[in-house]
Design a protein around this motif. Structure first.
Motif, short mmCIF file in Angstrom:
data_model
loop_
_atom_site.label_atom_id
_atom_site.label_comp_id
_atom_site.label_asym_id
_atom_site.label_seq_id
_atom_site.Cartn_x
_atom_site.Cartn_y
_atom_site.Cartn_z
N MET A 152 1.43 46.29 -51.13
CA MET A 152 1.34 45.03 -50.39
C MET A 152 0.84 45.26 -48.97
O MET A 152 0.01 44.50 -48.46
N ALA A 153 1.33 46.29 -48.33
CA ALA A 153 0.90 46.59 -46.96
C ALA A 153 -0.61 46.85 -46.91
O ALA A 153 -1.30 46.37 -46.01
N GLN A 154 -1.13 47.58 -47.89
CA GLN A 154 -2.56 47.86 -47.93
C GLN A 154 -3.37 46.59 -48.15
O GLN A 154 -4.42 46.39 -47.53
N ARG A 155 -2.89 45.72 -49.02
CA ARG A 155 -3.59 44.46 -49.27
C ARG A 155 -3.65 43.61 -48.00
O ARG A 155 -4.68 43.00 -47.69
N LEU A 156 -2.56 43.57 -47.26
CA LEU A 156 -2.52 42.76 -46.04
C LEU A 156 -3.47 43.31 -44.99
O LEU A 156 -4.17 42.54 -44.31
N VAL A 157 -3.51 44.62 -44.85
CA VAL A 157 -4.42 45.24 -43.88
C VAL A 157 -5.86 44.92 -44.24
O VAL A 157 -6.67 44.55 -43.38
N ARG A 158 -6.21 45.07 -45.52
CA ARG A 158 -7.59 44.79 -45.94
C ARG A 158 -7.96 43.33 -45.73
O ARG A 158 -9.09 43.02 -45.32
N ALA A 159 -7.02 42.42 -45.99
CA ALA A 159 -7.31 40.99 -45.82
C ALA A 159 -7.56 40.65 -44.36
O ALA A 159 -8.48 39.88 -44.05
N LYS A 160 -6.77 41.22 -43.47
CA LYS A 160 -6.97 40.95 -42.05
C LYS A 160 -8.32 41.49 -41.58
O LYS A 160 -9.01 40.85 -40.77
N ARG A 161 -8.67 42.66 -42.08
CA ARG A 161 -9.97 43.23 -41.72
C ARG A 161 -11.10 42.34 -42.24
O ARG A 161 -12.13 42.15 -41.56
N ARG A 162 -10.91 41.78 -43.42
CA ARG A 162 -11.93 40.92 -44.02
C ARG A 162 -12.15 39.66 -43.19
O ARG A 162 -13.28 39.20 -43.03
N ILE A 163 -11.08 39.08 -42.66
CA ILE A 163 -11.19 37.88 -41.83
C ILE A 163 -12.06 38.16 -40.61
O ILE A 163 -12.92 37.36 -40.23
N ARG A 164 -11.86 39.35 -40.00
CA ARG A 164 -12.63 39.69 -38.80
C ARG A 164 -14.08 39.97 -39.14
O ARG A 164 -15.00 39.46 -38.49
N THR A 165 -14.31 40.79 -40.17
CA THR A 165 -15.69 41.19 -40.47
C THR A 165 -16.52 40.03 -41.04
O THR A 165 -17.73 39.96 -40.81
N ALA A 166 -15.86 39.12 -41.77
CA ALA A 166 -16.58 37.98 -42.34
C ALA A 166 -16.76 36.85 -41.32
O ALA A 166 -17.51 35.90 -41.57
N GLY A 167 -16.07 36.94 -40.19
CA GLY A 167 -16.20 35.91 -39.15
C GLY A 167 -15.72 34.55 -39.60
O GLY A 167 -16.33 33.53 -39.25
N ILE A 168 -14.62 34.51 -40.34
CA ILE A 168 -14.11 33.23 -40.85
C ILE A 168 -13.57 32.42 -39.68
O ILE A 168 -12.66 32.87 -38.98
N PRO A 169 -14.08 31.22 -39.42
CA PRO A 169 -13.66 30.45 -38.24
C PRO A 169 -12.30 29.78 -38.43
O PRO A 169 -11.92 29.41 -39.54
N PHE A 170 -11.57 29.64 -37.32
CA PHE A 170 -10.28 28.97 -37.32
C PHE A 170 -10.51 27.47 -37.12
O PHE A 170 -10.25 26.91 -36.06
#
Length: 408
Positions: A152-170
């Motif tokens: 679970m920890a690895q999944r969460l880290v990857r997801a947070k990295r994906r948000i930054r690299t994909a530039g998903i807007p808030f």
């Protein structure tokens, strides 16, 4: 020493109630949730170190937000972050601690919708929301989802990295995209409420309160989404019974034995109002059915009884709409109340999910039905298994009393 204890308690309270709001505001400009988490943790550490001597500021949330923002500014100016591209220095200029006294906007819904973006793996959307928006620890999330903690920890880290690299807007997505993301948002709010009751012997009131608050925020922002209204209704109706779930001496009190006079009538009425609004759309769903089931139980506060046949129909509808092990066991229990314990036992025995053998509510239900059917020895064995699997000592103590009563 006394001041330090007061500060620790104040910071702990603030972290529980404001973590998600602060994180959402900090992460929005850069979509870097990890950096925002680090900055927020640093600001909280500084508060613990400085407030005992300097005193708790008039606007403690604003103080922590300002320190975290300045920490992020220093990070953005570092050589490591220059490699990722410059940011607007005017927007992220340092702010004096005494200047930030304005109310902090609540951007948690935008953060939840970011976590529910199609670019994020489906199996981590709800866990990510639980951690970032509601501050649930990764270990508790892993346990709730029956996943290894490291996984679970690895999944969460990857997801947070994906948000930054994909530039998903808030930002709130367009209406067409909102429907795609909404189910995960509702599931996360519901999951937080469930984790609250699984997390400890004494429920985390603030987590339940935050889950209910977010459900009401979503329902207010999306007043024509029946499932959003259904979840808000479910939260209100469920939470209305919190005062009656424990006796005066702290013992566990199951729903059927609770005193309706102790239920919160205002919350019941609020939930009923939202459920009626959801029903008007003619598009029933899981959360509306679950809210309707809670409404049927809450009717006991007015009529003195629960309509078992109506409850049975609602459980069947829920099973058709959103089949789950919990729904199947609850349906079997109601079946036993309406059509007799043997009928309930047959329904319980018809469940094919292999996880039923490790599911504590299934053993509690089996024990109650066996005792009602007069099958004492089998009931005692089922009670013992239910006690072994009980999530809290108070539940185990209640089941032990029932077992002794069944044994005579």
């Amino acid at each position: 020493m006394v001041q330090a204890v007061i500060v620790r308690q104040r910071v702990a309270d603030l972290t529980r109630t404001s973590y998600g709001r602060l994180l959402a505001v900090l992460a929005a400009p850069t979509r870097d949730i990890t950096a925002a988490e680090d900055a927020l943790a640093d600001a909280i550490e500084r508060a613990l170190a400085r407030w005992p001597d300097e005193g708790i500021p008039a606007n403690p949330e604003g103080w922590i937000l300002t320190v975290a923002r300045n920490r992020l500014r220093d990070l953005w100016k570092s050589s490591a972050h220059r490699l990722t591209g410059p940011l607007d220095e005017t927007q992220h200029a340092p702010v004096a601690l005494d200047d930030d006294t304005s109310p902090i906007p609540d951007r948690r819904l935008e953060l939840m919708l970011v976590c529910a973006h199609p670019a994020i793996a489906e199996n981590v959307r709800t866990p990510l929301m639980l951690q970032t928006v509601l501050g649930v620890e990764a270990a508790a999330i892993a346990d709730a989802f029956m996943v290894q903690r490291a996984t679970m920890a690895q999944r969460l880290v990857r997801a947070k990295r994906r948000i930054r690299t994909a530039g998903i807007p808030f930002v709130l997505p367009e209406r067409a995209n909102l429907a795609e993301r909404l189910p995960a948002v509702l599931e996360a709010v519901y999951g937080a409420y469930a984790i609250d009751w699984q997390a400890s012997e004494a429920p985390i009131d603030s987590l339940s309160a935050e889950a209910m608050h977010l459900s009401l925020v979503v329902a207010e922002l999306l007043p024509d989404e029946p499932e959003a209204l259904g979840l808000a209704a479910l939260m209100c109706l469920s939470e209305s019974r919190r005062p009656a779930r424990r006796s005066a001496d702290g013992a566990f009190v199951p729903l059927g034995e609770q005193d309706p006079a102790r239920w919160d009538r205002a919350l019941i009425e609020r939930g009923e109002t939202m459920l009626r609004r959801a029903h008007q759309f003619g598009a029933p769903g899981r959360f509306q059915y679950e809210a309707a089931i809670q409404s049927a139980h809450c009717a006991r506060a007015v009529t003195g009884r629960v309509d078992g046949h109506a409850l049975q129909k609602l459980h069947r509808a829920l099973l058709r709409t959103a089949p789950s092990l919990g729904a199947a066991v609850a349906s079997a229990a109601v079946h036993g109340e309406v059509d007799g314990p043997e009928a309930g036992l047959r329904a319980l025995g018809a469940i094919t999910d292999p996880a039923v053998e490790r599911f504590q509510p299934a053993w509690s239900t089996r024990a109650h039905l066996l005792a009602a059917a007069g099958r004492t020895e089998e009931a005692v064995a089922a009670y013992r298994r239910a006690i072994d699997l009980a999530p809290h000592p108070s539940v185990a103590e209640y089941l032990l009393r029932r077992m002794r009563s069944a044994h005579g």
